[in-house]
Motif scaffolding. Structure first.
Motif, PDB file in Angstrom:
ATOM      1  N   GLU A   1      -1.569  -5.139  -1.863  1.00 48.37           N
ATOM      2  CA  GLU A   1      -1.386  -6.028  -0.701  1.00 48.37           C
ATOM      3  C   GLU A   1      -1.765  -7.480  -0.940  1.00 48.37           C
ATOM      4  O   GLU A   1      -1.840  -8.265   0.010  1.00 48.37           O
TER       5      GLU A   1
ATOM      6  N   ASP B   1     -10.045  -1.270   3.304  1.00 49.75           N
ATOM      7  CA  ASP B   1      -8.877  -1.798   4.019  1.00 49.75           C
ATOM      8  C   ASP B   1      -9.323  -2.300   5.391  1.00 49.75           C
ATOM      9  O   ASP B   1     -10.293  -1.783   5.964  1.00 49.75           O
TER      10      ASP B   1
ATOM     11  N   ASP C   1      -4.166   2.727   7.985  1.00 52.41           N
ATOM     12  CA  ASP C   1      -2.901   3.152   7.339  1.00 52.41           C
ATOM     13  C   ASP C   1      -2.640   4.636   7.544  1.00 52.41           C
ATOM     14  O   ASP C   1      -2.228   5.345   6.626  1.00 52.41           O
TER      15      ASP C   1
ATOM     16  N   HIS D   1       0.809  -1.213   0.000  1.00 50.17           N
ATOM     17  CA  HIS D   1       0.000   0.000   0.000  1.00 50.17           C
ATOM     18  C   HIS D   1       0.847   1.269   0.000  1.00 50.17           C
ATOM     19  O   HIS D   1       0.320   2.368  -0.205  1.00 50.17           O
TER      20      HIS D   1
ATOM     21  N   ASP E   1      -7.197  -2.312  -0.701  1.00 47.86           N
ATOM     22  CA  ASP E   1      -6.276  -3.228  -0.016  1.00 47.86           C
ATOM     23  C   ASP E   1      -7.007  -4.558   0.135  1.00 47.86           C
ATOM     24  O   ASP E   1      -8.115  -4.619   0.692  1.00 47.86           O
TER      25      ASP E   1
ATOM     26  N   HIS F   1     -11.366   4.208   0.123  1.00 46.42           N
ATOM     27  CA  HIS F   1     -10.280   3.316   0.545  1.00 46.42           C
ATOM     28  C   HIS F   1     -10.860   2.119   1.286  1.00 46.42           C
ATOM     29  O   HIS F   1     -11.458   2.273   2.347  1.00 46.42           O
TER      30      HIS F   1
HETATM   31 MN    MN Z   1      -3.494  -0.887   3.483  1.00 44.60          MN
END
Ligand code: MN
Ligand code: MN
Length: 277
Positions: A248, A127, A131, A104, A205, A125
């Motif tokens: 990822e 995930d 992050d 990432h 991700d 995003h």
């Molecule tokens: Mn990530």
């Protein structure tokens, strides 16, 4: 499959342009995500499924879908700058870039190029992790930090994070400081809508998915989204998607190529979404 420079000249406006970014030097717990791009391609073209997205767009005959191959980093002294520059070149051609990671840590580089071209755009995003670390193990480019960089540099108009289930006090502070809209798994419900006004970049991700659906990731985090949940959210997006990344995926952790196939499926759905405004 390395980048064919000659094909750069043939990119048409709004063409979905796939590039592999096999780079995972900023991973913390384990490496392996650099091996992702060829495995996703292999799954996409293995012959077990056709190249249609669920809405019937056939990427196999679609001239606005091109795979340029993988970037190379062996001689690169500044890989993140190289990623930004190359994506910038593609955006000059008015391509819509679909990046296959890699970890990432590559996303800020991609979004810096998008910001140069478009200014601040919305970012969605997916995930397990926010992050948002200011720094992780002394590395501000760590794959634990990309969205801290993105928000500090004001690259995103809005950042909406979905699938989060590892929030800690430091990252909670960061999220509040930057005005990040966090939809964690405790509060996520099927059918939730994220109403964006204006164009979108999607950063996906693979560990947003539950490890039952996508075991091939470095950080197994139980309690995540199903593949269907994720597909439904992508399909419901009703604003132009100018770019996306799938990051990822770690083939070293995969089981029978299942995660590669999930990534290939998501790639088809994202490509179809990016083709149809
Ligand atoms: Mn990530
Ligand atoms: Mn993650």
């Amino acid at each position: 499959m390395t980048i064919d420079a000659q094909r750069l000249d043939t990119i048409e406006k709004n063409a979905i342009t796939v590039i592999g970014v096999p780079y995972d030097e900023n991973s913390t717990y384990m490496q392996g995500a650099a091996g992702g791009p060829p495995k996703i391609r292999e799954a996409l073209h293995c012959g077990s499924a056709n190249l249609c997205s669920e809405d019937g767009v056939d990427l196999g005959v679609q001239t606005l879908f091109n795979d340029l191959g993988d970037m190379e980093f062996a001689q690169s002294s500044a890989p993140l700058d190289a990623i930004q520059q190359f994506v910038g070149k593609l955006l000059e051609k008015e391509a819509r870039v679909l990046v296959l990671g890699g970890d990432h840590a590559i996303t800020p580089a991609v979004l810096r190029a998008y910001h140069e071209k478009f200014g601040r755009i919305n970012v969605l995003h997916f995930d397990a992790h926010p992050d948002l670390y200011e720094s992780f193990e002394g590395n501000r480019d760590s794959h634990a930090c990309p969205f801290a960089r993105i928000m500090e540099e004001k690259l995103a108009k809005r950042l909406v994070q979905v699938g989060i289930r590892t929030m800690n006090p430091h990252q909670q502070n960061q999220a509040e400081k930057f005005g990040v809209e966090v939809v964690d798994m405790q509060s996520w419900r099927p059918g939730m809508r994220f109403d964006f006004s204006g164009p979108l970049y999607i950063s996906l991700d693979m560990d947003a998915l539950d490890p039952a659906f996508a075991p091939g990731v470095s950080h197994h985090e139980p309690g995540g989204l199903s593949t269907r949940d994720l597909l439904t959210m992508i399909q419901a997006i009703d604003v132009p998607v100018l770019g996306a990344d799938i990051v990822e995926f770690n083939p070293l952790r995969d089981v029978s190529g299942m995660t590669a196939m999930v990534a290939a499926k998501l790639m088809k759905e994202l490509a179809s979404k990016m083709l149809n405004d």
